[in-house]
Design a protein around this motif. Structure first.
Motif, PDB file in Angstrom:
ATOM      1  N   ALA A  39      38.939  37.324  11.469  1.00  0.00           N
ATOM      2  CA  ALA A  39      40.220  36.604  11.208  1.00  0.00           C
ATOM      3  C   ALA A  39      40.429  36.113   9.670  1.00  0.00           C
ATOM      4  CB  ALA A  39      40.830  35.429  12.074  1.00  0.00           C
TER       5      ALA A  39
ATOM      6  N   LYS B 272      46.621  41.837  15.416  1.00  0.00           N
ATOM      7  CA  LYS B 272      47.486  42.506  16.480  1.00  0.00           C
ATOM      8  C   LYS B 272      46.478  43.978  16.653  1.00  0.00           C
ATOM      9  CE  LYS B 272      51.601  40.230  15.683  1.00  0.00           C
ATOM     10  NZ  LYS B 272      53.136  40.460  15.773  1.00  0.00           N
TER      11      LYS B 272
ATOM     12  N   LYS C 230      48.734  34.539  28.310  1.00  0.00           N
ATOM     13  CA  LYS C 230      47.898  34.124  27.418  1.00  0.00           C
ATOM     14  C   LYS C 230      46.373  34.151  27.941  1.00  0.00           C
ATOM     15  CE  LYS C 230      47.203  29.794  25.032  1.00  0.00           C
ATOM     16  NZ  LYS C 230      47.789  28.359  24.803  1.00  0.00           N
TER      17      LYS C 230
ATOM     18  N   ASP D 106      47.322  36.307  12.299  1.00  0.00           N
ATOM     19  CA  ASP D 106      47.080  36.974  13.666  1.00  0.00           C
ATOM     20  C   ASP D 106      46.758  38.231  13.608  1.00  0.00           C
ATOM     21  OD1 ASP D 106      48.180  34.503  14.545  1.00  0.00           O
ATOM     22  OD2 ASP D 106      50.044  35.094  15.019  1.00  0.00           O
TER      23      ASP D 106
ATOM     24  N   THR E  96      47.949  40.636  20.889  1.00  0.00           N
ATOM     25  CA  THR E  96      47.797  39.537  19.692  1.00  0.00           C
ATOM     26  C   THR E  96      46.588  38.709  19.940  1.00  0.00           C
ATOM     27  OG1 THR E  96      50.223  39.944  19.313  1.00  0.00           O
ATOM     28  CG2 THR E  96      49.089  38.068  18.126  1.00  0.00           C
TER      29      THR E  96
ATOM     30  N   LYS F  35      45.151  35.325  18.295  1.00  0.00           N
ATOM     31  CA  LYS F  35      45.274  33.949  17.724  1.00  0.00           C
ATOM     32  C   LYS F  35      43.951  33.155  17.735  1.00  0.00           C
ATOM     33  CE  LYS F  35      50.057  34.015  18.804  1.00  0.00           C
ATOM     34  NZ  LYS F  35      50.920  34.045  17.534  1.00  0.00           N
ATOM     35  N   ASP F  36      44.403  31.769  17.643  1.00  0.00           N
ATOM     36  CA  ASP F  36      43.040  30.948  17.253  1.00  0.00           C
ATOM     37  C   ASP F  36      42.215  30.886  18.456  1.00  0.00           C
ATOM     38  OD1 ASP F  36      44.312  29.883  14.847  1.00  0.00           O
ATOM     39  OD2 ASP F  36      45.484  28.386  16.001  1.00  0.00           O
TER      40      ASP F  36
END
Length: 87
Positions: free
Chosen positions: A38, A46, A11, A44, A55, A57-58
């Motif tokens: 977004a 990708k 991450k 999400d 990927t 994310k937030d």
């Protein structure tokens, strides 16, 4: 480190991208641009780089540890080649 910890994914928080982001009038901050993308895509995000999935994310990206390992090995080899050229 990820390999030692037997992690499959890593991450990466977006703080690392802030330094390299070039602001624009409509998107003065990296998070402004990311939030806009977004919202347009929804959910999400990708993307695939050389058949490897990343990927978004937030506030972070998820990458396979193998992809980061391969990238580090490539950069290390590149650095060694450049070092040898200047010696």
């Amino acid at each position: 480190m990820a390999r030692i910890a037997m992690q499959r994914n890593v991450k990466i928080e977006f703080h690392g991208f802030f330094r390299y982001y070039i602001p624009s009038p409509n998107f003065p901050r990296f998070m402004d641009a990311f939030t806009y993308i977004a919202q347009c895509i929804g959910g999400d995000i990708k993307i695939y780089v050389n058949n490897f999935e990343i990927t978004f994310k937030d506030n972070y990206a998820v990458v396979l540890a193998k992809v980061l390992n391969d990238l580090c090995m490539y950069l290390n080899e590149k650095q060694e080649l450049m070092k040898n050229e200047f010696e």
